[in-house]
Design a protein around this motif. Structure first.
Motif, PDB file in Angstrom:
ATOM      1  N   VAL A  59       0.846  -1.183   0.000  1.00  0.00           N
ATOM      2  CA  VAL A  59       0.000   0.000   0.000  1.00  0.00           C
ATOM      3  C   VAL A  59       0.885   1.237   0.000  1.00  0.00           C
ATOM      4  O   VAL A  59       1.782   1.381   0.843  1.00  0.00           O
ATOM      5  N   ALA A  60       0.677   2.099  -0.962  1.00  0.00           N
ATOM      6  CA  ALA A  60       1.415   3.363  -1.020  1.00  0.00           C
ATOM      7  C   ALA A  60       0.863   4.322   0.029  1.00  0.00           C
ATOM      8  O   ALA A  60      -0.329   4.297   0.342  1.00  0.00           O
ATOM      9  N   GLY A  61       1.749   5.151   0.588  1.00  0.00           N
ATOM     10  CA  GLY A  61       1.322   6.080   1.623  1.00  0.00           C
ATOM     11  C   GLY A  61       0.899   5.371   2.886  1.00  0.00           C
ATOM     12  O   GLY A  61      -0.077   5.763   3.546  1.00  0.00           O
ATOM     13  N   HIS A  62       1.670   4.356   3.247  1.00  0.00           N
ATOM     14  CA  HIS A  62       1.292   3.525   4.387  1.00  0.00           C
ATOM     15  C   HIS A  62       1.287   4.306   5.708  1.00  0.00           C
ATOM     16  O   HIS A  62       0.677   3.873   6.682  1.00  0.00           O
ATOM     17  N   GLN A  63       1.944   5.458   5.735  1.00  0.00           N
ATOM     18  CA  GLN A  63       1.986   6.249   6.967  1.00  0.00           C
ATOM     19  C   GLN A  63       0.596   6.702   7.407  1.00  0.00           C
ATOM     20  O   GLN A  63       0.398   7.095   8.562  1.00  0.00           O
ATOM     21  N   ASP A  64      -0.374   6.612   6.503  1.00  0.00           N
ATOM     22  CA  ASP A  64      -1.739   7.019   6.848  1.00  0.00           C
ATOM     23  C   ASP A  64      -2.415   6.031   7.802  1.00  0.00           C
ATOM     24  O   ASP A  64      -3.473   6.352   8.369  1.00  0.00           O
ATOM     25  N   PHE A  65      -1.821   4.850   7.957  1.00  0.00           N
ATOM     26  CA  PHE A  65      -2.478   3.798   8.714  1.00  0.00           C
ATOM     27  C   PHE A  65      -1.683   3.452   9.963  1.00  0.00           C
ATOM     28  O   PHE A  65      -0.456   3.379   9.939  1.00  0.00           O
ATOM     29  N   SER A  66      -2.398   3.174  11.040  1.00  0.00           N
ATOM     30  CA  SER A  66      -1.741   2.750  12.272  1.00  0.00           C
ATOM     31  C   SER A  66      -1.213   1.334  12.109  1.00  0.00           C
ATOM     32  O   SER A  66      -1.912   0.465  11.578  1.00  0.00           O
ATOM     33  N   PRO A  67       0.020   1.076  12.559  1.00  0.00           N
ATOM     34  CA  PRO A  67       0.563  -0.280  12.452  1.00  0.00           C
ATOM     35  C   PRO A  67      -0.283  -1.277  13.240  1.00  0.00           C
ATOM     36  O   PRO A  67      -0.811  -0.965  14.303  1.00  0.00           O
ATOM     37  N   ASP A  68      -0.397  -2.476  12.687  1.00  0.00           N
ATOM     38  CA  ASP A  68      -1.061  -3.587  13.358  1.00  0.00           C
ATOM     39  C   ASP A  68      -2.449  -3.222  13.880  1.00  0.00           C
ATOM     40  O   ASP A  68      -2.787  -3.462  15.042  1.00  0.00           O
ATOM     41  N   SER A  69      -3.233  -2.621  12.985  1.00  0.00           N
ATOM     42  CA  SER A  69      -4.630  -2.352  13.287  1.00  0.00           C
ATOM     43  C   SER A  69      -5.480  -3.070  12.242  1.00  0.00           C
ATOM     44  O   SER A  69      -4.958  -3.680  11.314  1.00  0.00           O
ATOM     45  N   GLN A  70      -6.774  -2.993  12.388  1.00  0.00           N
ATOM     46  CA  GLN A  70      -7.635  -3.825  11.546  1.00  0.00           C
ATOM     47  C   GLN A  70      -8.893  -3.099  11.123  1.00  0.00           C
ATOM     48  O   GLN A  70      -9.421  -2.244  11.833  1.00  0.00           O
ATOM     49  N   LEU A  71      -9.369  -3.457   9.939  1.00  0.00           N
ATOM     50  CA  LEU A  71     -10.681  -3.058   9.445  1.00  0.00           C
ATOM     51  C   LEU A  71     -11.405  -4.298   8.944  1.00  0.00           C
ATOM     52  O   LEU A  71     -10.772  -5.236   8.462  1.00  0.00           O
ATOM     53  N   TRP A  72     -12.737  -4.284   9.048  1.00  0.00           N
ATOM     54  CA  TRP A  72     -13.564  -5.246   8.333  1.00  0.00           C
ATOM     55  C   TRP A  72     -14.343  -4.467   7.292  1.00  0.00           C
ATOM     56  O   TRP A  72     -14.611  -3.277   7.449  1.00  0.00           O
ATOM     57  N   GLY A  73     -14.712  -5.147   6.210  1.00  0.00           N
ATOM     58  CA  GLY A  73     -15.336  -4.441   5.101  1.00  0.00           C
ATOM     59  C   GLY A  73     -16.753  -3.984   5.377  1.00  0.00           C
ATOM     60  O   GLY A  73     -17.104  -2.828   5.145  1.00  0.00           O
ATOM     61  N   ARG A  74     -17.611  -4.908   5.878  1.00  0.00           N
ATOM     62  CA  ARG A  74     -19.015  -4.583   6.065  1.00  0.00           C
ATOM     63  C   ARG A  74     -19.528  -5.222   7.355  1.00  0.00           C
ATOM     64  O   ARG A  74     -18.935  -6.161   7.871  1.00  0.00           O
ATOM     65  N   THR A  75     -20.653  -4.703   7.827  1.00  0.00           N
ATOM     66  CA  THR A  75     -21.269  -5.260   9.028  1.00  0.00           C
ATOM     67  C   THR A  75     -22.575  -5.977   8.731  1.00  0.00           C
ATOM     68  O   THR A  75     -23.105  -6.673   9.593  1.00  0.00           O
ATOM     69  N   ASP A  76     -23.099  -5.821   7.505  1.00  0.00           N
ATOM     70  CA  ASP A  76     -24.435  -6.340   7.197  1.00  0.00           C
ATOM     71  C   ASP A  76     -24.409  -7.686   6.485  1.00  0.00           C
ATOM     72  O   ASP A  76     -25.447  -8.205   6.094  1.00  0.00           O
ATOM     73  N   THR A  77     -23.237  -8.272   6.293  1.00  0.00           N
ATOM     74  CA  THR A  77     -23.125  -9.549   5.615  1.00  0.00           C
ATOM     75  C   THR A  77     -21.885 -10.283   6.109  1.00  0.00           C
ATOM     76  O   THR A  77     -20.896  -9.646   6.492  1.00  0.00           O
ATOM     77  N   ALA A  78     -21.945 -11.605   6.074  1.00  0.00           N
ATOM     78  CA  ALA A  78     -20.759 -12.405   6.393  1.00  0.00           C
ATOM     79  C   ALA A  78     -19.809 -12.480   5.212  1.00  0.00           C
ATOM     80  O   ALA A  78     -18.649 -12.886   5.376  1.00  0.00           O
ATOM     81  N   ASP A  79     -20.280 -12.083   4.032  1.00  0.00           N
ATOM     82  CA  ASP A  79     -19.436 -12.128   2.838  1.00  0.00           C
ATOM     83  C   ASP A  79     -18.605 -10.856   2.757  1.00  0.00           C
ATOM     84  O   ASP A  79     -18.816  -9.983   1.899  1.00  0.00           O
ATOM     85  N   THR A  80     -17.675 -10.755   3.674  1.00  0.00           N
ATOM     86  CA  THR A  80     -16.791  -9.604   3.750  1.00  0.00           C
ATOM     87  C   THR A  80     -15.417 -10.089   4.164  1.00  0.00           C
ATOM     88  O   THR A  80     -15.229 -11.268   4.469  1.00  0.00           O
TER      89      THR A  80
END
Length: 425
Positions: free
Chosen positions: A265-286
């Motif tokens: 990922v370019a511009g990685h400084q925008d993100f906190s190290p060793d953190s997480q996101l999930w894509g969606r909350t309304d489906t298991a297909d994420t």
């Protein structure tokens, strides 16, 4: 390593993953002829690290789960590997794009309540699909199912209540910076392993077991089988005469699918190290996204269960397209140009695994014990699937490999010594 298939062996070990390597190490030094027969052209099984830009990327196993009790955590450090104790990313959501902080608390409360219901049901002897204990209409049910995709490789309607409750974890999770797969491979060095030598049939009709391989037949007094359950259930490894009870037990413990995609990922400084996101909350297909693992300028995407199988069927490029769309939706359109795929896993398409790790189907919680029961006191099954309280883990597979080795040695009339942790018993 070895290149020659022996004609006879005292102990043949099938599979050079964590369980097979542990078994081989446990019998080393005994007055026996031993060899490990591995189908792939490499060792390590589902613990596999690939190199990229001077670092190791784990394609399968990546976490030292229950690290404060995990015998491999101390061994990794003793063998000169770097054990990274940074808290896992699922403890730190990046930004608040996916869920507000209040919603994060709400979800954690809902998930804890679900697990409490599972524990209560198991304690009362109830069995069935864990999804039957979802709270009707709860908005967080799809997210709970997405978590099941990561934990089990399948949704909760395919997961036994009793088996899910049987799993034990201390909540301490560390990593091997150089790669868990590299560490497991290191432990297999200098062992008598023959690669590119799949065993397709075990003839048990005579006094010696006959193992059929493309390189010929080898006879053995005892066999330790460490292949994934799907290979037994689908009879890619066939027993002759058949062992229907063993095949049925393996079928009750299918491998779920968890797939990874490593991206830069370019511009990685925008993100906190060793953190997480999930894509969606309304489906298991994420998918789940580990941002900057080890602080690297990368994102590790994780796909579990149905969505992993769907994308794998479409081909590896489908994982990147899906991840890109989700991250664009979360973080903005410029993510489309900032991401570049590096390497992804395709464990379901791998003929020597057919998946990632086992889960017990509803009603089949007892199949882990059935699977590990010795056959004729000369065929011993081991792997993560037989680790009743720590299934799906490398250290579980390792301990089960050692257990099978002790049983095989005892069957051959040799003192296997005490089990680890039992020295003072």
């Amino acid at each position: 390593m070895t290149d020659r298939l022996p004609a006879t062996l005292d102990i043949a070990i099938i599979g050079a993953g964590a369980a097979g390597i542990a078994a081989a190490r446990a019998v080393a030094g005994q007055p026996l002829t031993v060899a490990v027969l591995e189908a792939r052209d490499r060792i390590g099984g589902r613990a596999h690290t690939v190199g990229f830009d001077g670092v190791g990327l784990d394609m399968g196993a990546g976490w030292l789960h229950s690290a404060d009790e995990n015998l491999l955590a101390a061994r990794a450090a003793a063998e000169g590997f770097t054990v990274d104790r940074t808290p896992p990313p699922w403890e730190r959501q990046a930004f608040d794009h996916e869920m507000s902080r209040a919603e994060q608390v709400e979800f954690r409360t809902a998930f804890a309540a679900f697990e409490d219901r599972v524990a209560e049901a198991a304690a009362n002897g109830e069995e069935g699909p864990a999804s039957s204990l979802f709270e009707a209409g709860n908005r967080w049910n799809p997210r709970i199912d997405a978590i099941s995709g990561a934990l089990n490789g399948a949704r909760f309607d395919q997961v036994s209540i009793r088996d899910y409750d049987a799993y034990r974890d201390t909540g301490i999770n560390w990593r091997v910076a150089e790669g868990y797969g590299r560490f497991v491979t290191h432990l297999g060095e200098r062992l008598p392993i023959l690669t590119a030598c799949p065993v397709t049939r075990i003839d048990r009709s005579g006094p010696a077991l006959k193992l059929h391989t493309p390189r010929g037949v080898v006879e053995a007094r005892a066999v330790i089988v460490t292949v994934p359950t799907d290979l037994i259930a689908r009879e890619h490894l066939r027993f002759d005469p058949p062992l229907p009870s063993l095949v049925e037990a393996a079928a009750g413990l299918p491998l779920g699918l968890a797939s990874k995609l490593h991206m830069t990922v370019a511009g990685h400084q925008d993100f906190s190290p060793d953190s997480q996101l999930w894509g969606r909350t309304d489906t298991a297909d994420t998918a789940g996204y580990h941002l900057r693992p080890f602080g690297r300028p990368m994102i590790e995407a994780w796909f579990g269960g149905d969505i992993a199988r769907q994308l794998e069927a479409e081909g590896q490029s489908a994982f990147h397209a899906f991840a890109t769309d989700e991250l664009v939706n979360l973080l903005g359109s410029d993510m489309r140009r900032r991401l570049a795929p590096v390497v992804g896993s395709m464990w379901g398409a791998d003929p020597w695994s057919s998946g990632a790790y086992s889960h017990a189907l509803p009603g089949q919680a007892g199949d882990r014990a059935r699977l590990k029961a010795p056959v004729e006191n000369r065929i011993f099954i081991a792997g993560e699937a037989t680790a009743e309280a720590v299934y799906g883990t490398v250290h579980g597979a390792w301990m089960e490999g050692e257990r099978a080795a002790r049983e095989a040695l005892a069957a051959l009339g040799l003192d296997a010594g005490p089990a680890p942790g039992d020295e003072e018993a």
